[in-house]
Design an enzyme around this catalytic site. Sequence first.
Site, PDB file in Angstrom:
ATOM      1  N   HIS A  10       0.832  -1.207   0.000  1.00 54.34           N
ATOM      2  CA  HIS A  10       0.000   0.000   0.000  1.00 54.34           C
ATOM      3  C   HIS A  10       0.866   1.257   0.000  1.00 54.34           C
ATOM      4  O   HIS A  10       2.045   1.249   0.379  1.00 54.34           O
ATOM      5  CB  HIS A  10      -0.932   0.015   1.217  1.00 54.34           C
ATOM      6  CG  HIS A  10      -0.209   0.116   2.529  1.00 54.34           C
ATOM      7  ND1 HIS A  10       0.340   1.285   2.998  1.00 54.34           N
ATOM      8  CD2 HIS A  10       0.068  -0.823   3.466  1.00 54.34           C
ATOM      9  CE1 HIS A  10       0.907   1.082   4.170  1.00 54.34           C
ATOM     10  NE2 HIS A  10       0.767  -0.208   4.471  1.00 54.34           N
ATOM     11  N   GLY A  23       0.035  -2.560  12.077  1.00 52.40           N
ATOM     12  CA  GLY A  23      -0.631  -3.810  11.786  1.00 52.40           C
ATOM     13  C   GLY A  23      -2.137  -3.645  11.750  1.00 52.40           C
ATOM     14  O   GLY A  23      -2.751  -3.476  10.710  1.00 52.40           O
ATOM     15  N   ARG A  66      -6.151   1.126   3.889  1.00 51.03           N
ATOM     16  CA  ARG A  66      -5.014   1.671   3.147  1.00 51.03           C
ATOM     17  C   ARG A  66      -4.650   0.804   1.951  1.00 51.03           C
ATOM     18  O   ARG A  66      -4.199   1.304   0.912  1.00 51.03           O
ATOM     19  CB  ARG A  66      -3.807   1.858   4.078  1.00 51.03           C
ATOM     20  CG  ARG A  66      -3.314   0.605   4.813  1.00 51.03           C
ATOM     21  CD  ARG A  66      -2.307   0.996   5.894  1.00 51.03           C
ATOM     22  NE  ARG A  66      -1.744  -0.136   6.619  1.00 51.03           N
ATOM     23  CZ  ARG A  66      -2.320  -0.718   7.685  1.00 51.03           C
ATOM     24  NH1 ARG A  66      -3.492  -0.272   8.124  1.00 51.03           N
ATOM     25  NH2 ARG A  66      -1.721  -1.721   8.310  1.00 51.03           N
ATOM     26  N   GLU A 110      -1.598  -7.421   7.444  1.00 51.16           N
ATOM     27  CA  GLU A 110      -0.239  -7.236   7.923  1.00 51.16           C
ATOM     28  C   GLU A 110       0.050  -8.127   9.133  1.00 51.16           C
ATOM     29  O   GLU A 110      -0.868  -8.568   9.836  1.00 51.16           O
ATOM     30  CB  GLU A 110      -0.020  -5.764   8.284  1.00 51.16           C
ATOM     31  CG  GLU A 110       1.379  -5.402   8.787  1.00 51.16           C
ATOM     32  CD  GLU A 110       2.523  -5.750   7.825  1.00 51.16           C
ATOM     33  OE1 GLU A 110       2.709  -6.955   7.546  1.00 51.16           O
ATOM     34  OE2 GLU A 110       3.221  -4.823   7.385  1.00 51.16           O
ATOM     35  N   TRP A 111       1.298  -8.386   9.357  1.00 55.65           N
ATOM     36  CA  TRP A 111       1.759  -9.117  10.543  1.00 55.65           C
ATOM     37  C   TRP A 111       1.144  -8.451  11.766  1.00 55.65           C
ATOM     38  O   TRP A 111       1.144  -7.223  11.874  1.00 55.65           O
ATOM     39  CB  TRP A 111       3.286  -8.999  10.621  1.00 55.65           C
ATOM     40  CG  TRP A 111       3.987  -9.985  11.507  1.00 55.65           C
ATOM     41  CD1 TRP A 111       3.739 -10.215  12.816  1.00 55.65           C
ATOM     42  CD2 TRP A 111       5.090 -10.829  11.144  1.00 55.65           C
ATOM     43  NE1 TRP A 111       4.606 -11.163  13.308  1.00 55.65           N
ATOM     44  CE2 TRP A 111       5.452 -11.552  12.297  1.00 55.65           C
ATOM     45  CE3 TRP A 111       5.813 -11.044   9.965  1.00 55.65           C
ATOM     46  CZ2 TRP A 111       6.503 -12.473  12.305  1.00 55.65           C
ATOM     47  CZ3 TRP A 111       6.847 -11.962   9.975  1.00 55.65           C
ATOM     48  CH2 TRP A 111       7.182 -12.666  11.124  1.00 55.65           C
ATOM     49  N   HIS A 223      11.975 -21.782 -15.863  1.00 57.11           N
ATOM     50  CA  HIS A 223      11.880 -22.917 -16.794  1.00 57.11           C
ATOM     51  C   HIS A 223      10.426 -23.361 -17.011  1.00 57.11           C
ATOM     52  O   HIS A 223      10.164 -24.535 -17.286  1.00 57.11           O
ATOM     53  CB  HIS A 223      12.717 -24.106 -16.298  1.00 57.11           C
ATOM     54  CG  HIS A 223      14.151 -23.746 -16.092  1.00 57.11           C
ATOM     55  ND1 HIS A 223      14.838 -24.063 -14.935  1.00 57.11           N
ATOM     56  CD2 HIS A 223      15.034 -23.071 -16.873  1.00 57.11           C
ATOM     57  CE1 HIS A 223      16.082 -23.622 -15.026  1.00 57.11           C
ATOM     58  NE2 HIS A 223      16.223 -23.001 -16.196  1.00 57.11           N
TER      59      HIS A 223
END
Length: 241
Positions: A10, A23, A66, A110-111, A223
């Site tokens: 954000h 958080g 946010r 968020e954490w 790959h």
Amino acid sequence: MSPRCFIIRHGETEWSLNGRHTGTTDLPLTENGEKRVKATGKALVGNDRLIAPRKLVHVYVSPRARAQRTLELLEIGCKERLPWTEARKSEAEEPIRTEAHVEVTEAVREWDYGDYEGLTSKQIRELREKNGEGAWDIWRDGCPGGESPEDVIKRLDALIAEIRTKYHGPCFESDSNSGKGDVLIVAHGHILRAFAMRWTGKPLTETALILEAGGVGTLSYEHHSIDEPAIILGGGFVVDS
């Protein structure tokens, strides 16, 4: 081309500007934050640009305002209304460019900083020193009263498995490759850095990645193999002929 997963942090808030861990606290973007996200959208979002709306199949966004405002400002042109709005913009305001579904999910919140919510790293170090605790490393120690690294790994690994099963796996089957398959995640700094590490199967303690407010990262596969997840350096900008 292998399917990609774009991660977008954000835009700037007052707390991200001041280095305060944000958080659960919901803060609006700053005026500068809004301007920068708008500029990012104009530069990187378009069917001849890095994030091609027509190739998106799913968008994950954090429950925090946010992050949701950041998605709005990117103007990817969703066919459906955004989950937090009452109606879709008119086509004159924002033309439809993608049919991707937008999902608000706790998986990319968020954490949870717990007792460290709103504190800067310097304040956290001073607090731990005062309490006779050792040096703090969120990737190793987590946050008291909040989430541990194991908590974060559990929810991110589940999300990555979902992305690969639902959206990316089919892209590696030639008979079902429709040219779509890209996924977009709009969330937060620490959780997206952790997401990138888990994408490549690395422990969080090896994290040496930075994602600034409003920053964009690109994850994919090497790959053309779903068993070889990779981080694309330089954004992986490719214009289709």
